[in-house]
Design an enzyme around this catalytic site. Structure first.
Site, mmCIF file in Angstrom:
data_model
loop_
_atom_site.group_PDB
_atom_site.id
_atom_site.type_symbol
_atom_site.label_atom_id
_atom_site.label_comp_id
_atom_site.label_asym_id
_atom_site.label_seq_id
_atom_site.Cartn_x
_atom_site.Cartn_y
_atom_site.Cartn_z
ATOM 1 N N ASP A 47 0.859 -1.181 0.000
ATOM 2 C CA ASP A 47 0.000 0.000 0.000
ATOM 3 C C ASP A 47 0.898 1.235 0.000
ATOM 4 O OD1 ASP A 47 -2.140 1.668 -0.046
ATOM 5 O OD2 ASP A 47 -3.165 0.812 1.679
HETATM 6 C C1 BGC Z 1 -4.977 3.336 0.203
HETATM 7 C C2 BGC Z 1 -5.195 2.296 -0.854
HETATM 8 C C3 BGC Z 1 -5.058 2.922 -2.221
HETATM 9 C C4 BGC Z 1 -3.712 3.580 -2.335
HETATM 10 C C5 BGC Z 1 -3.461 4.206 -3.676
HETATM 11 C C6 BGC Z 1 -3.731 4.130 -0.022
HETATM 12 O O1 BGC Z 1 -3.636 5.224 0.830
HETATM 13 O O2 BGC Z 1 -4.949 2.693 1.457
HETATM 14 O O3 BGC Z 1 -6.447 1.696 -0.701
HETATM 15 O O4 BGC Z 1 -5.232 1.936 -3.201
HETATM 16 O O5 BGC Z 1 -3.627 4.580 -1.344
HETATM 17 O O6 BGC Z 1 -4.202 5.355 -3.853
#
Ligand code: BGC
Length: 797
Positions: free
Chosen positions: A313
């Protein structure tokens, strides 16, 4: 016949075995046409997904041989090159990096022109011409926004989710985006957590069915179809169990609960062929999930045989330092990589340190090669080497096509959950409203706010594409009959605003209040709430309008269950409408006026009070279970030394599975076609030879529509196991099907209950069937009905 096809027919057998029956008819649908999917959550051997095509492997190996270490590491590096969705990355030199082969994927780039430009940098300027993948948080639509996922799950119709995901894939792929960071399949048992909005609620069985549906929708039959995009179930794993519901927080989950509750939707998504998965932010039993070899290597790779990409993530690799398991960037990169993360989203630590870690012997190049294989395999499977670019001229015509918009309305209509619909003094319920109503007041901050209809993660959804409730009411009734007063902002209101709203109600036959959360700001990531009431002065607004004595319909817009005891006591009709997407207004108006009868069912428990949280239906019993008899509780006759509060019943405001409609339904007793079931279960799964002997267990009940309208009911099947080596939930969903009943009609609803419905992760953490007493309910929610009992036996007894 290739082994792929042999495996497919096995899969077909399994789907057949577990599908639900209506009136003894079992439809087997191999791919995507069953709206009644009930098989999903069971760990069994699955065929390799279609993208894992052996003919790709020589191409992967040939390319790998040509790559130097810097280029290999480059495939494991991903940056956000557009509007950031997290803390800043500090980099802008993507074009230089692309030319050097130092980037494997970009995201947050959202137009065909931009994706083509970056792609040219990778394909034309880099030594080996390896294309990049573009990703995005395509969560509930791309340009055509659908209801929020929690709302979609309230349809209890995975096929709708699949169709919505397909629309999103078609639109996103037209801009060059071939990777959706979706579906979020985290089980959520705590509505304070802002991200409940993004998932499918609290149940692993329902969550698994939806997880598979989204994967099928995004990836289609073939990943190399130009309209298919890679799915990325997230956040692996346990993220939804954040302590206190506070986003990113610690989780402590036993292996048993992990396997029975939190892992199944991920496993189901991988079984359905998801080609990537995202590791999470949270630590799990002390080990951060973005550096957790138990979940990422042992379970995901070894047990489930996953061969796609593990993406971190956003900066979760760097966050290993904040977690306290790395004191510098190099250690964080090493621990994440060796823990099982292939690709580093945004933190840049793989770029900065992986090559050095190989040179110093701390990371082996063979392991780097293996991660690069995961990435290249998917790039080949997506057909990116053959077709790296998109046709910029076709981009805009792919958006908001009429069928997509119509589907968005259909999904919205099906997502609404009728929580309350009292009889008025005329002995008829307030809803549906008569189209002859002389005038309506439409009040509230959500009555005319297109942008708010998108909820969080609205993709490219544009508030201007949304038809609001006010606009749709004007269209239906004519402006003269619609009295609009905003009444309040989300978090504030003046006395004058509230008074104007009460005046509008006084001069109307009925008041429709559109109240709730500001979706884009109060729900989603980093939007946990410690209070689950109506924000600002909205409750005062509601009370002022109710005080006019006019009948009131309350539409609750929210990304989570809210706690609204006053409203549930004093407002005659309440609908949970989530954030319905671009067709919010038409879907709501058709529902308010009875052209659509609400049929949604809650996928998450609605508590009575904050003190009850966490509250979820599939809890374990205790040694001192409290009575479920609320009347006895209220009269003060309940036992003292039982598991309960002294100042609040244990029961929720509305249970999982609950939802009324514009008719009344009656359930008859459950009947089983046999008094006992013999199931021999081997370590590797069901012993097919023994199960194919006796006919399957059939559980049935009559369901009667005793009202005067045709309605569709989602009939649910629950199981409890007792006498097993581990305590199992007091009820667990094991099947559901939608049944349409004309006024006065009775249908016999029959479920073919597969052996897997009686399986559990036992005290040795083995998935098996144990001898047990099973109780089976067929009911309209997770609390009602009377169960029928059957003995489960095997060789042991
Ligand atoms: C979130 C994810 C997301 C990623 C990309 C993160 O902060 O937890 O769910 O896919 O950002 O935007």
């Amino acid at each position: 016949m290739s082994s792929y096809f042999r495996n497919r027919s096995l899969l077909q057998f399994r789907s057949f075995f577990s599908c639900a029956l209506v009136a003894f008819v079992c439809f087997f649908v191999p791919h995507s046409t069953s709206g009644q999917a009930t098989s999903a959550a069971y760990p069994t051997a699955q065929p390799a997904p279609e993208w894992d095509d052996p003919s790709i492997e020589p191409r992967v190996e040939e390319l790998l041989k040509k790559m130097n270490l810097e280029e290999k590491v480059g495939q494991l590096v991903q940056y956000s090159a557009g509007q950031p969705t997290g803390p800043g990355t500090g980099r802008t030199d993507y074009n230089d990096m692309l030319a050097k082969g130092q980037i494997g994927a970009l995201f947050n780039v959202v137009t065909a022109k931009e994706t083509n430009a970056f792609q040219r940098g990778a394909v034309e300027k880099s030594r080996l011409h390896i294309p990049i993948i573009f990703g995005l948080d395509v969560i509930h639509g791309f340009r055509t926004e659908f209801p929020i996922p929690l709302g979609i799950s309230a349809t209890w119709d995975p096929l709708l989710a699949e169709r919505a995901a397909r629309v999103a894939a078609r639109e996103a792929s037209a801009t060059g985006i071939r990777w959706a960071f979706s579906p979020m399949v985290d089980i959520a048992r705590d509505p304070r957590w802002g991200r409940t909005t993004e998932g499918n609620g609290e149940d692993p069985f329902l969550g698994s069915a939806f997880a598979q549906a989204y994967v099928r929708g995004y990836q289609g039959r073939h990943l190399n179809n130009a309209e298919s995009i890679l799915a990325c179930p997230k956040h692996y794993v346990g993220y939804g169990a954040a302590e206190g519901g506070r986003d990113y927080n610690t989780t402590e989950i036993s292996e048993h609960t992990l396997r029975e509750v939190y892992l199944p939707p991920f496993h189901a998504a991988i079984d359905a062929g998801a080609g990537s998965i995202m590791s999470a932010f949270n630590s799990l039993n002390g080990i951060p999930t973005s550096a957790n070899p138990f979940t990422l290597k042992k379970i995901l790779r070894q047990e489930w045989g996953f061969r796609g990409i593990v993406d971190s993530d956003w900066t979760s690799v760097a966050e290993l330092m904040n977690h306290g398991i790395a004191n510098d960037g190099a250690t964080a990169a090493r621990k994440a990589f060796q823990g099982g993360v292939d690709m580093d989203m945004v933190s840049s630590l793989y770029h900065d340190h992986l090559a050095d870690l190989v040179h110093s012997g701390q990371v082996s190049e063979a392991d780097i090669d293996e991660s690069v294989r995961h990435v290249l395999r998917i790039k080949f499977a997506l057909g990116l080497f053959e077709n790296p670019y998109v046709d910029e001229k076709k981009e805009s015509s792919a958006m908001l096509q009429p069928e997509a918009v119509a589907l968005s309305r259909e999904v919205a209509e099906r997502s609404f959950v009728l929580l309350k619909n009292d009889l008025l003094s005329s002995a008829t319920p307030l809803l549906p409203l008569s189209p002859d109503v002389k005038s309506v007041a439409v009040i509230g901050p959500l009555a005319d706010d297109g942008a708010a209809m998108m909820g969080s993660w609205g993709g490219l959804g544009n508030g201007r594409d949304a038809v609001t409730l006010r606009t749709a009411l004007n269209q239906k009734l004519g402006e003269a009959r619609v009295h609009y007063a905003k009444g309040a902002e989300f978090s504030t209101a003046t006395d004058a605003q509230i008074k104007a709203a009460a005046d509008a109600a006084k001069s109307s036959d009925v008041a429709i209040l559109a109240l709730g959360e500001n979706g884009p700001e109060m729900t989603g990531e980093a939007a946990s709430r410690a209070h689950l009431d109506l924000p600002g002065r909205q409750e005062q607004l509601l009370e002022a309008v109710v005080a006019t004595g006019k009948p009131v319909v309350l539409l609750v817009f929210s990304g989570r269950p809210l706690i609204l005891p006053w409203a549930f006591q004093h407002v005659p009709s309440v609908l949970a409408v989530w954030f319905p997407g671009i067709q919010a207004g038409p879907a709501l108006v058709r529902t308010l006026f009875g052209e659509n009868a609400p049929g949604g069912k809650l996928s998450m428990t609605w508590p009575r009070s904050l003190g009850q949280i966490p509250i979820y239906y599939n809890a374990l019993s205790t040694g001192r279970p409290a009575t479920q008899d609320e009347a006895r509780f209220q009269n003060g006759h309940d036992e003292k030394f039982v598991s309960r509060y002294i100042d609040e019943p244990n029961s929720p405001q509305f249970p999982f599975g609950f939802g009324l409609t514009y008719s009344t339904l009656r359930y008859g007793p459950v009947e089983l076609n046999k008094p006992e079931l013999r199931l021999d279960w081997l370590r590797e799964g069901l012993n097919k030879s023994s199960s194919s002997g006796p006919a399957p267990l059939l559980a049935s009940a009559n369901v009667t529509n005793s009202g005067s309208l045709t309605v569709t009911e989602t009939v649910q099947l629950y199981v409890r196991l007792e006498g097993t080596s581990v305590a199992e939930p007091v009820r667990a969903l094991k099947g559901f099907q939608r049944v349409t009943l004309a006024a006065g009609e009775t249908k016999r609803v029959v479920f073919s209950v597969p052996a897997e419905a009686f399986a559990l992760w036992n005290d040795q953490n083995v998935f098996t069937v144990e001898p047990a007493r099973a109780t089976i309910w067929i009911s309209g929610d997770s609390r009602s009905g009377t169960g029928a009992v059957i003995e489960i036996r095997n060789k042991a007894n």
